[in-house]
Design a protein around this motif. Sequence first.
Motif, PDB file in Angstrom:
ATOM      1  N   VAL A  32       9.158  -5.722   4.589  1.00 66.66           N
ATOM      2  CA  VAL A  32       8.717  -6.301   3.311  1.00 66.66           C
ATOM      3  C   VAL A  32       7.415  -5.637   2.865  1.00 66.66           C
ATOM      4  CG1 VAL A  32       7.816  -8.404   2.215  1.00 66.66           C
ATOM      5  CG2 VAL A  32       9.872  -8.517   3.627  1.00 66.66           C
ATOM      6  N   LEU A  33       6.461  -5.480   3.794  1.00 62.33           N
ATOM      7  CA  LEU A  33       5.180  -4.871   3.435  1.00 62.33           C
ATOM      8  C   LEU A  33       5.346  -3.410   3.042  1.00 62.33           C
ATOM      9  CD1 LEU A  33       2.894  -6.533   6.103  1.00 62.33           C
ATOM     10  CD2 LEU A  33       2.943  -6.977   3.647  1.00 62.33           C
ATOM     11  N   ARG A  34       6.201  -2.672   3.739  1.00 61.70           N
ATOM     12  CA  ARG A  34       6.450  -1.265   3.360  1.00 61.70           C
ATOM     13  C   ARG A  34       7.033  -1.191   1.952  1.00 61.70           C
ATOM     14  NH1 ARG A  34       7.729  -0.976   8.733  1.00 61.70           N
ATOM     15  NH2 ARG A  34       9.926  -1.352   8.368  1.00 61.70           N
ATOM     16  N   TYR A  35       7.957  -2.081   1.646  1.00 59.26           N
ATOM     17  CA  TYR A  35       8.583  -2.112   0.325  1.00 59.26           C
ATOM     18  C   TYR A  35       7.541  -2.379  -0.760  1.00 59.26           C
ATOM     19  CZ  TYR A  35      11.520  -3.698  -3.534  1.00 59.26           C
ATOM     20  OH  TYR A  35      12.101  -3.859  -4.754  1.00 59.26           O
ATOM     21  N   LEU A  36       6.708  -3.404  -0.537  1.00 59.92           N
ATOM     22  CA  LEU A  36       5.684  -3.743  -1.526  1.00 59.92           C
ATOM     23  C   LEU A  36       4.663  -2.624  -1.664  1.00 59.92           C
ATOM     24  CD1 LEU A  36       5.114  -7.502  -0.657  1.00 59.92           C
ATOM     25  CD2 LEU A  36       6.292  -6.575  -2.659  1.00 59.92           C
ATOM     26  N   ARG A  37       4.241  -2.041  -0.548  1.00 61.13           N
ATOM     27  CA  ARG A  37       3.256  -0.960  -0.601  1.00 61.13           C
ATOM     28  C   ARG A  37       3.820   0.274  -1.288  1.00 61.13           C
ATOM     29  NH1 ARG A  37       1.337  -2.314   5.402  1.00 61.13           N
ATOM     30  NH2 ARG A  37      -0.295  -3.813   4.877  1.00 61.13           N
ATOM     31  N   SER A  38       5.104   0.539  -1.098  1.00 55.51           N
ATOM     32  CA  SER A  38       5.697   1.695  -1.781  1.00 55.51           C
ATOM     33  C   SER A  38       5.680   1.474  -3.292  1.00 55.51           C
ATOM     34  CB  SER A  38       7.119   1.974  -1.285  1.00 55.51           C
ATOM     35  OG  SER A  38       8.025   0.990  -1.741  1.00 55.51           O
ATOM     36  N   GLY A  39       5.851   0.232  -3.709  1.00 53.95           N
ATOM     37  CA  GLY A  39       5.757  -0.079  -5.131  1.00 53.95           C
ATOM     38  C   GLY A  39       4.349   0.126  -5.654  1.00 53.95           C
ATOM     39  N   VAL A  40       3.354  -0.324  -4.883  1.00 59.31           N
ATOM     40  CA  VAL A  40       1.950  -0.148  -5.292  1.00 59.31           C
ATOM     41  C   VAL A  40       1.630   1.338  -5.390  1.00 59.31           C
ATOM     42  CG1 VAL A  40      -0.440  -0.454  -4.525  1.00 59.31           C
ATOM     43  CG2 VAL A  40       1.164  -2.369  -4.415  1.00 59.31           C
ATOM     44  N   GLU A  41       2.094   2.129  -4.426  1.00 62.29           N
ATOM     45  CA  GLU A  41       1.865   3.577  -4.467  1.00 62.29           C
ATOM     46  C   GLU A  41       2.511   4.209  -5.691  1.00 62.29           C
ATOM     47  OE1 GLU A  41       3.318   4.901  -0.700  1.00 62.29           O
ATOM     48  OE2 GLU A  41       1.632   3.981   0.383  1.00 62.29           O
ATOM     49  N   GLY A  42       3.598   3.601  -6.174  1.00 63.22           N
ATOM     50  CA  GLY A  42       4.280   4.108  -7.360  1.00 63.22           C
ATOM     51  C   GLY A  42       3.725   3.574  -8.667  1.00 63.22           C
ATOM     52  N   GLY A  43       2.682   2.713  -8.579  1.00 62.69           N
ATOM     53  CA  GLY A  43       2.058   2.217  -9.793  1.00 62.69           C
ATOM     54  C   GLY A  43       2.306   0.760 -10.126  1.00 62.69           C
ATOM     55  N   THR A  44       3.086   0.074  -9.308  1.00 59.23           N
ATOM     56  CA  THR A  44       3.343  -1.340  -9.554  1.00 59.23           C
ATOM     57  C   THR A  44       2.100  -2.155  -9.256  1.00 59.23           C
ATOM     58  OG1 THR A  44       5.676  -1.133  -8.986  1.00 59.23           O
ATOM     59  CG2 THR A  44       4.750  -3.332  -8.831  1.00 59.23           C
ATOM     60  N   VAL A  45       1.808  -3.132 -10.083  1.00 55.63           N
ATOM     61  CA  VAL A  45       0.710  -4.059  -9.842  1.00 55.63           C
ATOM     62  C   VAL A  45       1.317  -5.350  -9.310  1.00 55.63           C
ATOM     63  CG1 VAL A  45      -1.138  -5.398 -10.916  1.00 55.63           C
ATOM     64  CG2 VAL A  45      -0.690  -3.049 -11.663  1.00 55.63           C
ATOM     65  N   ILE A  46       0.846  -5.791  -8.151  1.00 56.13           N
ATOM     66  CA  ILE A  46       1.314  -7.054  -7.582  1.00 56.13           C
ATOM     67  C   ILE A  46       0.358  -8.137  -8.090  1.00 56.13           C
ATOM     68  CG2 ILE A  46       1.835  -8.331  -5.478  1.00 56.13           C
ATOM     69  CD1 ILE A  46       3.581  -5.839  -5.813  1.00 56.13           C
ATOM     70  N   PRO A  47       0.814  -8.999  -9.007  1.00 52.77           N
ATOM     71  CA  PRO A  47      -0.075 -10.009  -9.576  1.00 52.77           C
ATOM     72  C   PRO A  47      -0.581 -10.975  -8.509  1.00 52.77           C
ATOM     73  CG  PRO A  47       2.069  -9.993 -10.687  1.00 52.77           C
ATOM     74  CD  PRO A  47       2.158  -9.077  -9.512  1.00 52.77           C
ATOM     75  N   ASP A  48      -1.829 -11.369  -8.652  1.00 56.99           N
ATOM     76  CA  ASP A  48      -2.454 -12.386  -7.793  1.00 56.99           C
ATOM     77  C   ASP A  48      -2.644 -11.964  -6.349  1.00 56.99           C
ATOM     78  OD1 ASP A  48      -2.549 -14.104 -10.021  1.00 56.99           O
ATOM     79  OD2 ASP A  48      -0.527 -14.804  -9.626  1.00 56.99           O
ATOM     80  N   ALA A  49      -2.491 -10.693  -6.039  1.00 53.76           N
ATOM     81  CA  ALA A  49      -2.739 -10.240  -4.668  1.00 53.76           C
ATOM     82  C   ALA A  49      -4.240 -10.270  -4.408  1.00 53.76           C
ATOM     83  CB  ALA A  49      -2.202  -8.829  -4.467  1.00 53.76           C
ATOM     84  N   ALA A  50      -4.653 -10.779  -3.244  1.00 54.30           N
ATOM     85  CA  ALA A  50      -6.072 -10.805  -2.882  1.00 54.30           C
ATOM     86  C   ALA A  50      -6.595  -9.376  -2.728  1.00 54.30           C
ATOM     87  CB  ALA A  50      -6.276 -11.593  -1.600  1.00 54.30           C
ATOM     88  N   ASP A  51      -5.754  -8.479  -2.237  1.00 58.65           N
ATOM     89  CA  ASP A  51      -6.090  -7.060  -2.083  1.00 58.65           C
ATOM     90  C   ASP A  51      -4.996  -6.274  -2.804  1.00 58.65           C
ATOM     91  OD1 ASP A  51      -6.558  -4.443  -1.305  1.00 58.65           O
ATOM     92  OD2 ASP A  51      -6.262  -4.800   0.824  1.00 58.65           O
ATOM     93  N   VAL A  52      -5.305  -5.768  -3.999  1.00 57.78           N
ATOM     94  CA  VAL A  52      -4.280  -5.115  -4.818  1.00 57.78           C
ATOM     95  C   VAL A  52      -3.701  -3.856  -4.174  1.00 57.78           C
ATOM     96  CG1 VAL A  52      -5.093  -6.084  -6.992  1.00 57.78           C
ATOM     97  CG2 VAL A  52      -6.009  -3.900  -6.198  1.00 57.78           C
ATOM     98  N   SER A  53      -4.397  -3.292  -3.171  1.00 57.32           N
ATOM     99  CA  SER A  53      -3.851  -2.121  -2.469  1.00 57.32           C
ATOM    100  C   SER A  53      -2.840  -2.545  -1.406  1.00 57.32           C
ATOM    101  CB  SER A  53      -4.971  -1.329  -1.804  1.00 57.32           C
ATOM    102  OG  SER A  53      -5.505  -2.045  -0.699  1.00 57.32           O
ATOM    103  N   LEU A  54      -2.839  -3.810  -1.051  1.00 56.41           N
ATOM    104  CA  LEU A  54      -1.994  -4.391   0.004  1.00 56.41           C
ATOM    105  C   LEU A  54      -2.288  -3.783   1.384  1.00 56.41           C
ATOM    106  CD1 LEU A  54       1.457  -4.903  -1.747  1.00 56.41           C
ATOM    107  CD2 LEU A  54      -0.378  -6.542  -1.416  1.00 56.41           C
ATOM    108  N   LYS A  55      -3.507  -3.250   1.557  1.00 54.45           N
ATOM    109  CA  LYS A  55      -3.902  -2.785   2.896  1.00 54.45           C
ATOM    110  C   LYS A  55      -4.189  -3.974   3.800  1.00 54.45           C
ATOM    111  CE  LYS A  55      -5.586   1.626   1.312  1.00 54.45           C
ATOM    112  NZ  LYS A  55      -6.722   2.472   1.016  1.00 54.45           N
ATOM    113  N   THR A  56      -4.608  -5.084   3.189  1.00 51.65           N
ATOM    114  CA  THR A  56      -4.776  -6.339   3.930  1.00 51.65           C
ATOM    115  C   THR A  56      -4.031  -7.425   3.187  1.00 51.65           C
ATOM    116  OG1 THR A  56      -6.804  -6.920   2.736  1.00 51.65           O
ATOM    117  CG2 THR A  56      -7.081  -5.664   4.775  1.00 51.65           C
TER     118      THR A  56
END
Length: 64
Positions: A32-56
């Motif tokens: 799940v985290l790899r999937y979400l991080r791949s989206g962030v790397e592609g430019g997706t913004v995850i709303p309400d994430a405490a760390d928008v990079s999803l490193k934590t």
Amino acid sequence: MPDPYPNRPRRDARVSPGIPAVLPGERLTGEVLRYLRSGVEGGTVIPDAADVSLKTVRVVAAGR
């Protein structure tokens, strides 16, 4: 057909507006985290994430 607006920002369809990226109680597996991080790397913004990079990830545990 070529894109008539090649310089416009791209939207990633991984996370649709209004649809939660992760549901309360969902297990955040490596997959799940790899999937979400791949989206962030592609430019997706995850709303309400405490760390928008999803490193934590902030985890909140409810009392049992």
